[in-house]
Design an enzyme around this catalytic site. Structure first.
Site, PDB file in Angstrom:
ATOM      1  CG  ASP A 104     102.381  65.313  73.082  1.00 52.95           C
ATOM      2  OD1 ASP A 104     102.443  66.318  73.812  1.00 52.95           O
ATOM      3  OD2 ASP A 104     102.357  65.349  71.831  1.00 52.95           O
TER       4      ASP A 104
HETATM    5  N1  URA Z   1     106.247  67.240  69.716  1.00 51.43           N
HETATM    6  C1  URA Z   1     105.058  66.632  69.858  1.00 51.43           C
HETATM    7  O1  URA Z   1     104.167  66.792  69.043  1.00 51.43           O
HETATM    8  N2  URA Z   1     104.880  65.829  70.925  1.00 51.43           N
HETATM    9  C2  URA Z   1     105.844  65.585  71.838  1.00 51.43           C
HETATM   10  O2  URA Z   1     105.620  64.832  72.783  1.00 51.43           O
HETATM   11  C3  URA Z   1     107.084  66.232  71.674  1.00 51.43           C
HETATM   12  C4  URA Z   1     107.261  67.049  70.600  1.00 51.43           C
END
Ligand code: URA
Length: 243
Positions: free
Chosen positions: A106
């Protein structure tokens, strides 16, 4: 031994056309093993020879694998008209035309991301059937208890009914804040955040620290990257059953 023409290798590695690659050779900008290159058709041993263009040495191997310490605020994409991407962070000497992130983090997640031009490798990392565990460190609003750990380790069901594969979880603290280390082998959208949300908790910060047995190099500052060694590449697919 894998042999490739010098002009083809330069085009591939330096993101230029074959014609421009030949011009670089003609202009005296290219060395092979520190010797000035003069012939575009010279054959290069991609496992052994070292090619430099304008002083930048690049790997002559078929594929490139880069470890990036992803900072907050950049997106896990190849290009974007408005926002900075992880590929924008790769310096020119490592950049190739077709590099992309092997998996997604993310925008606000930090840590270990592999950038490559090898689609089969990326698929192997991302596909749950290959059981490559990704390890995250999550700073949380509330501590996780034994009951939470049991639910996560037996495969928690998310709010929308999606069932997750069993995770491996350890509880600890970061600077006095509740935190957890969680290992998952899938990459569902916002998965770690949603797993803790399903327990009534909230992820405040998320960092990926390991893929398979490959750990994020602590020397890499956020935004920095470097090429992976052959030994490190193997660690990606090495199961660390030791913990
Ligand atoms: N899980 C999440 O919630 N975000 C990420 O970036 C990776 C795994």
């Amino acid at each position: 031994m894998d042999l490739k023409r010098l002009d083809k290798l330069i085009a591939l590695n330096c993101n230029v056309s074959r014609k421009d690659a030949r011009k670089l050779i003609k202009d005296g900008a290219v060395t092979v093993n520190s010797r000035l290159a003069v012939r575009a058709e010279e054959l290069i041993d991609t496992d052994a020879d070292e090619v430099s263009v304008n002083g930048y040495t690049f790997t002559a191997k078929d594929h490139i694998y880069i470890m990036l310490n992803k900072p907050q605020g950049v997106i896990s994409a190849t290009r974007d008209p408005a926002k900075p991407t992880v590929v924008d962070l790769i310096p020119d000497n490592l950049k190739r035309r077709s590099i992309f992130p092997a998996g997604r983090l993310d925008r606000d997640t930090t840590g270990l991301l592999i950038i490559t031009d090898d689609g089969a490798f990326a698929h192997r990392i991302m596909s749950p059937t290959h059981h490559v565990f990704k390890t995250y460190q999550a700073v949380l609003e509330f501590p996780v208890d034994e009951n939470d750990i049991r639910k996560l380790e037996s495969g928690i069901t998310l709010g929308d009914g999606t069932k997750c594969l069993p995770a491996k979880v350890k509880s600890f603290t970061v600077d006095g804040l509740p935190a957890a280390e969680i290992k998952i082998r899938e990459g569902k959208y916002h998965q770690v955040k949603r797993m803790f949300f399903a327990l009534g908790n909230k992820v405040l910060q998320l960092k990926r620290i390991q893929i398979g047995s490959l750990k994020l190099d602590p020397e890499l500052q956020p935004g920095e990257c470097r090429e992976l060694t052959a030994e490190e590449l193997e660690l990606v697919f090495t199961d660390e059953n030791q913990d």
